[in-house]
Design an enzyme around this catalytic site. Structure first.
Site, PDB file in Angstrom:
ATOM      1  N   HIS A   1       0.802  -1.225   0.000  1.00 36.28           N
ATOM      2  CA  HIS A   1       0.000   0.000   0.000  1.00 36.28           C
ATOM      3  C   HIS A   1       0.834   1.273   0.000  1.00 36.28           C
ATOM      4  CE1 HIS A   1       0.942  -0.062   4.310  1.00 36.28           C
ATOM      5  NE2 HIS A   1       0.705   1.231   4.278  1.00 36.28           N
TER       6      HIS A   1
HETATM    7  C1  UD1 Z   1      -2.098   5.881   5.079  1.00 36.36           C
HETATM    8  C2  UD1 Z   1      -0.817   6.462   5.678  1.00 36.36           C
HETATM    9  C3  UD1 Z   1       0.250   5.393   5.723  1.00 36.36           C
HETATM   10  C4  UD1 Z   1      -0.244   4.151   6.443  1.00 36.36           C
HETATM   11  C5  UD1 Z   1      -1.550   3.682   5.837  1.00 36.36           C
HETATM   12  C6  UD1 Z   1      -2.097   2.543   6.636  1.00 36.36           C
HETATM   13  C7  UD1 Z   1      -0.417   8.847   5.252  1.00 36.36           C
HETATM   14  C8  UD1 Z   1       0.346   9.823   4.469  1.00 36.36           C
HETATM   15  N1  UD1 Z   1      -0.317   7.553   4.857  1.00 36.36           N
HETATM   16  O1  UD1 Z   1      -1.811   5.510   3.753  1.00 36.36           O
HETATM   17  O2  UD1 Z   1       1.391   5.898   6.421  1.00 36.36           O
HETATM   18  O3  UD1 Z   1       0.734   3.158   6.329  1.00 36.36           O
HETATM   19  O4  UD1 Z   1      -2.500   4.758   5.848  1.00 36.36           O
HETATM   20  O5  UD1 Z   1      -3.006   1.787   5.929  1.00 36.36           O
HETATM   21  O6  UD1 Z   1      -1.097   9.209   6.179  1.00 36.36           O
HETATM   22  N2  UD1 Z   1      -9.033   4.849   0.381  1.00 36.36           N
HETATM   23  C9  UD1 Z   1     -10.280   4.246   0.288  1.00 36.36           C
HETATM   24  N3  UD1 Z   1     -10.966   4.022   1.446  1.00 36.36           N
HETATM   25  C10 UD1 Z   1     -10.489   4.343   2.673  1.00 36.36           C
HETATM   26  C11 UD1 Z   1      -9.230   4.960   2.755  1.00 36.36           C
HETATM   27  C12 UD1 Z   1      -8.518   5.197   1.607  1.00 36.36           C
HETATM   28  O7  UD1 Z   1     -10.754   3.948  -0.788  1.00 36.36           O
HETATM   29  O8  UD1 Z   1     -11.182   4.101   3.691  1.00 36.36           O
HETATM   30  C13 UD1 Z   1      -8.259   5.061  -0.855  1.00 36.36           C
HETATM   31  C14 UD1 Z   1      -8.491   6.442  -1.461  1.00 36.36           C
HETATM   32  O9  UD1 Z   1      -8.442   6.294  -2.842  1.00 36.36           O
HETATM   33  C15 UD1 Z   1      -7.251   7.197  -0.985  1.00 36.36           C
HETATM   34  C16 UD1 Z   1      -6.182   6.125  -0.946  1.00 36.36           C
HETATM   35  O10 UD1 Z   1      -6.866   4.936  -0.556  1.00 36.36           O
HETATM   36  O11 UD1 Z   1      -6.902   8.258  -1.843  1.00 36.36           O
HETATM   37  C17 UD1 Z   1      -5.060   6.398   0.034  1.00 36.36           C
HETATM   38  O12 UD1 Z   1      -5.571   6.645   1.340  1.00 36.36           O
HETATM   39  P1  UD1 Z   1      -4.751   7.562   2.367  1.00 36.36           P
HETATM   40  O13 UD1 Z   1      -5.407   7.545   3.669  1.00 36.36           O
HETATM   41  O14 UD1 Z   1      -4.477   8.900   1.748  1.00 36.36           O
HETATM   42  O15 UD1 Z   1      -3.336   6.860   2.450  1.00 36.36           O
HETATM   43  P2  UD1 Z   1      -2.995   5.336   2.727  1.00 36.36           P
HETATM   44  O16 UD1 Z   1      -2.364   4.776   1.505  1.00 36.36           O
HETATM   45  O17 UD1 Z   1      -4.137   4.648   3.311  1.00 36.36           O
HETATM   46  N1  UDP Z   2      -4.013  -5.297   8.794  1.00 33.57           N
HETATM   47  C1  UDP Z   2      -5.284  -5.821   8.907  1.00 33.57           C
HETATM   48  N2  UDP Z   2      -5.920  -6.234   7.767  1.00 33.57           N
HETATM   49  C2  UDP Z   2      -5.353  -6.145   6.531  1.00 33.57           C
HETATM   50  C3  UDP Z   2      -4.040  -5.605   6.439  1.00 33.57           C
HETATM   51  C4  UDP Z   2      -3.398  -5.180   7.593  1.00 33.57           C
HETATM   52  O1  UDP Z   2      -5.837  -5.931  10.008  1.00 33.57           O
HETATM   53  O2  UDP Z   2      -5.995  -6.532   5.551  1.00 33.57           O
HETATM   54  C5  UDP Z   2      -3.342  -4.843  10.035  1.00 33.57           C
HETATM   55  C6  UDP Z   2      -1.987  -5.462  10.265  1.00 33.57           C
HETATM   56  O3  UDP Z   2      -2.117  -6.703  10.928  1.00 33.57           O
HETATM   57  C7  UDP Z   2      -1.306  -4.408  11.106  1.00 33.57           C
HETATM   58  C8  UDP Z   2      -1.861  -3.118  10.549  1.00 33.57           C
HETATM   59  O4  UDP Z   2      -3.081  -3.456   9.901  1.00 33.57           O
HETATM   60  O5  UDP Z   2      -1.688  -4.522  12.464  1.00 33.57           O
HETATM   61  C9  UDP Z   2      -0.894  -2.546   9.557  1.00 33.57           C
HETATM   62  O6  UDP Z   2      -1.508  -1.536   8.843  1.00 33.57           O
HETATM   63  P1  UDP Z   2      -0.995  -1.077   7.402  1.00 33.57           P
HETATM   64  O7  UDP Z   2      -0.207  -2.138   6.750  1.00 33.57           O
HETATM   65  O8  UDP Z   2      -2.186  -0.550   6.701  1.00 33.57           O
HETATM   66  O9  UDP Z   2      -0.104   0.200   7.766  1.00 33.57           O
HETATM   67  P2  UDP Z   2       1.406   0.424   8.254  1.00 33.57           P
HETATM   68  O10 UDP Z   2       1.689  -0.453   9.395  1.00 33.57           O
HETATM   69  O11 UDP Z   2       2.300   0.180   7.073  1.00 33.57           O
HETATM   70  O12 UDP Z   2       1.433   1.860   8.603  1.00 33.57           O
END
Ligand code: UD1
Ligand code: UDP
Length: 392
Positions: free
Chosen positions: A226
């Site tokens: 992601h």
């Molecule tokens: C964010 C965090 C990242 C973290 C991750 C955990 C920042 C800059 N990034 O990344 O550090 O590791 O969360 O998962 O804060 N979207 C949906 N539904 C949702 C949420 C997001 O469809 O409920 C889609 C949207 O298209 C959005 C994209 O995912 O533009 C990215 O979401 P965003 O929250 O901006 O960043 P993450 O990649 O989730």
């Molecule tokens: N996780 C989850 N379901 C998923 C993917 C991840 O519950 O389908 C959990 C995972 O076990 C961990 C956390 O989400 O506890 C990690 O989140 P993510 O990978 O989105 O973000 P990051 O840790 O890179 O910020």
């Protein structure tokens, strides 16, 4: 979108009033450990209760990325969900900042807790700092040393603005020292390790995901992608999924719970990817299902910070699909190989990981002893000079 007040989150006469600012999936896991530690504190010392309020920025809003965690991990319902949603970094952070400023100015908690390195964390730290409210940063001191990475910007700013900097590892303490930050810094261990220990047994007894996907323990790989640098670069993303497709086999599939950012990026590709039947793309799974998938995987491939650590907690070999890691201890302990996105390195790492015998996890002590959240609560109470033994 405002969630009604839940009894347990109502403001009551409390010695300490804390506000946790959360918004993204990994923060719900971290907040679960903290909320549990606060409950234990209140049970042990009912005369000096801590009242915790959660504010959800709405950064993550799909039920599979947000609501399931509150339901499953028994986190108090957020007092307010700001409903900010997705958008470019500047607008998303600005909307959160404006919303948080209004709520924090009205509530004036004793301290604001921010978790990790997301835009939610940046906005929470900025809003609290401008209002003169002390900040505790949970997961302080991590560095990738790639300043262009959104998370690196967020964590550097959050650390700089925090009064209490709770480090999950000793290398995080050293990173802060190298930047001249020592005041308020302490090693407490990792709240994600606390959560993993808290929920592992329940995952074993309650999760049915392996049976549902017809997977046998040790008979599959698990992958998550992601990170912006991977998901938003079509050539990189395509190459990663092509690697999964080459490495997966009929009797050893690779399961990929898809983050919506990655799902959207795959859909937007002009030339469709033919992944074959052995790459199983599934929606994001619950935390308990994720632990179940992680602990029984033969190998984990990921660009997630949390998943790298959970692989090490479970003693499962992990390949990190990035050029660096904020969690060098997982590499030093022999659980993690940082392989980047080059297909040859991924393939070599994959086969080496499959050959390596599963070892008993030994990373525990590196990440504390499962009581990071308890230590954080104790340190906060001491810092505020209220509650607990020795209060005035
Ligand atoms: C964010 C965090 C990242 C973290 C991750 C955990 C920042 C800059 N990034 O990344 O550090 O590791 O969360 O998962 O804060 N979207 C949906 N539904 C949702 C949420 C997001 O469809 O409920 C889609 C949207 O298209 C959005 C994209 O995912 O533009 C990215 O979401 P965003 O929250 O901006 O960043 P993450 O990649 O989730
Ligand atoms: N996780 C989850 N379901 C998923 C993917 C991840 O519950 O389908 C959990 C995972 O076990 C961990 C956390 O989400 O506890 C990690 O989140 P993510 O990978 O989105 O973000 P990051 O840790 O890179 O910020």
């Amino acid at each position: 979108m405002t969630t009604p007040l839940r009894k347990s989150t109502l403001r009551r006469k409390a010695d300490v009033r804390l506000t946790s600012v959360v918004g993204a999936r990994p923060q719900f896991v971290k907040a679960a450990a903290l909320s549990r530690a606060i409950d234990l504190h209140n049970a042990a010392d009912p005369d000096a209760p801590i009242a915790e309020t959660l504010i959800h920025t709405g950064q993550h809003y799909d039920p599979g990325l947000s609501r399931v965690f509150f339901d499953q991990l028994e986190i108090p319902a957020p007092r307010i969900n700001l409903g900010v949603g997705s958008g470019p970094h500047g607008r998303q952070t600005a909307d959160m900042l404006a919303g948080l400023e209004a709520v924090l100015a009205a509530d004036r908690p004793d301290l604001v807790l921010v978790y990790g390195d997301t835009n939610t964390t940046l906005a929470g730290a900025l809003a609290a700092a401008k209002l003169g409210i002390p900040i505790a940063h949970i997961e302080a001191g991590l560095r990738s040393r790639v300043m262009g990475m959104p998370e690196e910007i967020n964590r550097v700013v959050a650390d700089r603005l925090s009064t209490l900097l709770f480090c999950p590892t000793r290398s995080a303490v050293a990173n802060l020292k190298a930047e001249g930050l020592t005041r308020g810094v302490r090693f407490v261990g990792d709240v994600m390790y606390d959560a993993f220990r808290m929920f592992r047994a329940r995952a074993e007894s309650d999760s049915t995901i392996l049976a549902g996907l017809r997977l046998s323990p040790g008979g599959y790989g698990l992958a998550t992608i992601h990170r912006q640098e991977n998901a938003d670069d079509p050539a990189r993303l395509r190459s990663l999924f092509e690697s999964f497709s080459r490495l997966a086999e009929k009797d050893r599939p690779i399961v990929v719970p898809l983050h919506p950012r990655t799902r959207n990026a795959l859909r937007a590709m002009r030339v469709r990817l033919d992944l074959g039947p052995s790459v199983l793309l599934i929606p994001p799974v619950t935390y308990l299902d994720m632990i179940a998938l992680e602990t029984s995987a033969a190998v984990i491939l990921t660009d997630s910070g949390g998943v790298q650590k959970e692989a090490a907690f479970a003693g499962v070999p992990c390949l990190t699909l990035r050029d660096e890691t904020e969690w060098p201890e997982t590499v030093e302990a022999g659980f993690n190989r940082v392989v980047g996105t080059d297909p040859k390195r991924i393939a070599r790492g994959f086969h080496a990981a499959l050959k390596s015998s599963r070892s008993k996890p030994t990373v525990g002590s590196i990440y504390g002893n499962g009581s990071a959240a308890r230590r954080i609560v104790g340190a906060i109470v001491n810092h505020l000079g209220r509650g607990g033994p020795g209060r005035s």
